[in-house]
Design an enzyme around this catalytic site. Structure first.
Site, PDB file in Angstrom:
ATOM      1  N   TYR A   1     -24.306 -67.076   2.318  1.00 19.74           N
ATOM      2  CA  TYR A   1     -24.406 -66.134   1.206  1.00 19.74           C
ATOM      3  C   TYR A   1     -24.871 -64.765   1.683  1.00 19.74           C
ATOM      4  CZ  TYR A   1     -24.367 -70.460  -1.606  1.00 19.74           C
ATOM      5  OH  TYR A   1     -24.077 -71.677  -2.165  1.00 19.74           O
TER       6      TYR A   1
ATOM      7  N   PRO B   1     -21.913 -76.046 -12.282  1.00 20.55           N
ATOM      8  CA  PRO B   1     -22.366 -76.970 -13.330  1.00 20.55           C
ATOM      9  C   PRO B   1     -21.747 -76.684 -14.688  1.00 20.55           C
ATOM     10  CG  PRO B   1     -24.076 -75.359 -12.854  1.00 20.55           C
ATOM     11  CD  PRO B   1     -23.009 -75.175 -11.810  1.00 20.55           C
TER      12      PRO B   1
ATOM     13  N   HIS C   1     -23.984 -77.371   5.013  1.00 20.16           N
ATOM     14  CA  HIS C   1     -23.211 -76.709   3.965  1.00 20.16           C
ATOM     15  C   HIS C   1     -21.804 -77.283   3.800  1.00 20.16           C
ATOM     16  CE1 HIS C   1     -22.734 -72.583   1.778  1.00 20.16           C
ATOM     17  NE2 HIS C   1     -22.128 -73.547   1.137  1.00 20.16           N
TER      18      HIS C   1
ATOM     19  N   LYS D   1     -28.932 -73.559   3.214  1.00 25.26           N
ATOM     20  CA  LYS D   1     -27.913 -74.395   3.844  1.00 25.26           C
ATOM     21  C   LYS D   1     -27.475 -73.799   5.177  1.00 25.26           C
ATOM     22  CE  LYS D   1     -25.612 -73.933  -0.142  1.00 25.26           C
ATOM     23  NZ  LYS D   1     -26.705 -73.615  -1.104  1.00 25.26           N
TER      24      LYS D   1
ATOM     25  N   ASP E   1     -31.903 -71.494  -4.758  1.00 23.06           N
ATOM     26  CA  ASP E   1     -30.892 -71.974  -3.822  1.00 23.06           C
ATOM     27  C   ASP E   1     -30.172 -70.802  -3.169  1.00 23.06           C
ATOM     28  OD1 ASP E   1     -28.922 -74.111  -2.777  1.00 23.06           O
ATOM     29  OD2 ASP E   1     -27.609 -72.668  -3.777  1.00 23.06           O
TER      30      ASP E   1
END
Length: 281
Positions: free
Chosen positions: A48, A181, A103, A73, A43
């Protein structure tokens, strides 16, 4: 490895590596390490500013392009650019993207979504989706789309399980992909006694217990790391399973506690931010 089958039939790995906040050098090293460990989901994002590095790592891995599920994204300042997808492909050094997301629900995201639909219809993208959208914003896209979103990338962890949103997404056949997460490194969450107890039982770490809960709850996970040992451990999730009772105990931990909260002011700033994608290493 376990897989989610998206609503268009595409199979997506349930665990991958995220590259948020990684420099190009860090992203290249981390992605290469992950692919060597067996990861097949990567990802990244325009914002980024490490897409070129991700593309280099994929090539250095020696894996065939079709063996890697590549996700990126589009950033708000690019939603209205006619060649936004093509430029993204060029930075990644690939002729297709497995999953492309909007995004942020900022700026003209409808135009951005329609741009992704066109790329999907042209075979440049295998699946499209959304990131950081609320239920109301998702419904807006569902009301106008010709290609249904397959994935919602959003903050999910044991302290913020988004149960109502998940029920809505389940009805629509949209899969959650969890960022943060592990709760943004919150020690209180990571050191919950229940996770320590289950870690002892299964011979795993507390973090591995949380990631396993995510997967069994149907959430795709993309923890980020630049530590090769952590990268390896974050993928060692498929040789055990939590019981229904243990899953229920973790479900009871929900506090609706988020670490990231969007505001209209923040979204407006995102529209004005233009990542230096052309100057990236």
């Amino acid at each position: 490895m376990e897989y989610a089958t998206l609503n268009n039939g595409v199979k997506m790995p349930m665990a991958g590596i995220g590259t948020f906040l990684l420099t190009p050098d860090e992203a290249e090293a981390s992605v290469l390490s992950a692919l060597q460990c067996g990861y097949r989901l990567i990802d990244t994002a325009n914002a980024y500013v490490n897409e070129k590095a991700v593309g280099r790592a994929m090539k250095r891995s020696g894996l065939k392009r079709e063996e890697v599920f590549l996700e990126t994204k589009l950033w708000p300042s690019f939603y209205e650019q006619s060649d936004a997808v093509e430029k993204t492909l060029a930075r990644l050094g690939t002729d297709y993207i497995d999953l492309l997301l909007i995004h942020q629900p900022a700026g003209n995201y409808v135009a951005g979504y329609q741009r992704m639909e066109k790329a999907y219809q042209e075979g440049k993208v295998r699946a499209i989706g959304l990131s950081n959208f609320s239920q109301e914003q998702i419904q807006q896209i569902l009301d106008i789309c010709t290609v249904k979103p397959t994935v919602l990338q959003t903050e999910v962890h044991p302290y913020s399980q988004e149960k109502a949103l998940k029920q809505f997404l389940d009805r629509e056949g949209i899969v959650i992909q969890a960022w943060y997460p592990l709760g943004h490194g919150d020690r209180a969450l990571l050191e919950e006694p229940l996770f320590a107890e289950l870690a002892h039982k299964y011979g795993k770490s507390n973090a591995q217990i949380i990631l396993r809960w995510q997967i069994q709850d149907g959430n795709i996970v993309i923890p980020g790391s630049k530590n090769p040992a952590h990268i390896r451990d974050n993928f060692d999730l498929f040789d055990f399973a939590l019981t229904d009772a243990e899953m229920a105990e973790i479900a009871a931990m929900d506090r609706q506690k988020r670490y990231y909260t969007s505001t209209p002011e923040l979204l407006e700033r995102y529209v004005k931010m233009v990542p230096d994608v052309d100057g990236q290493k």
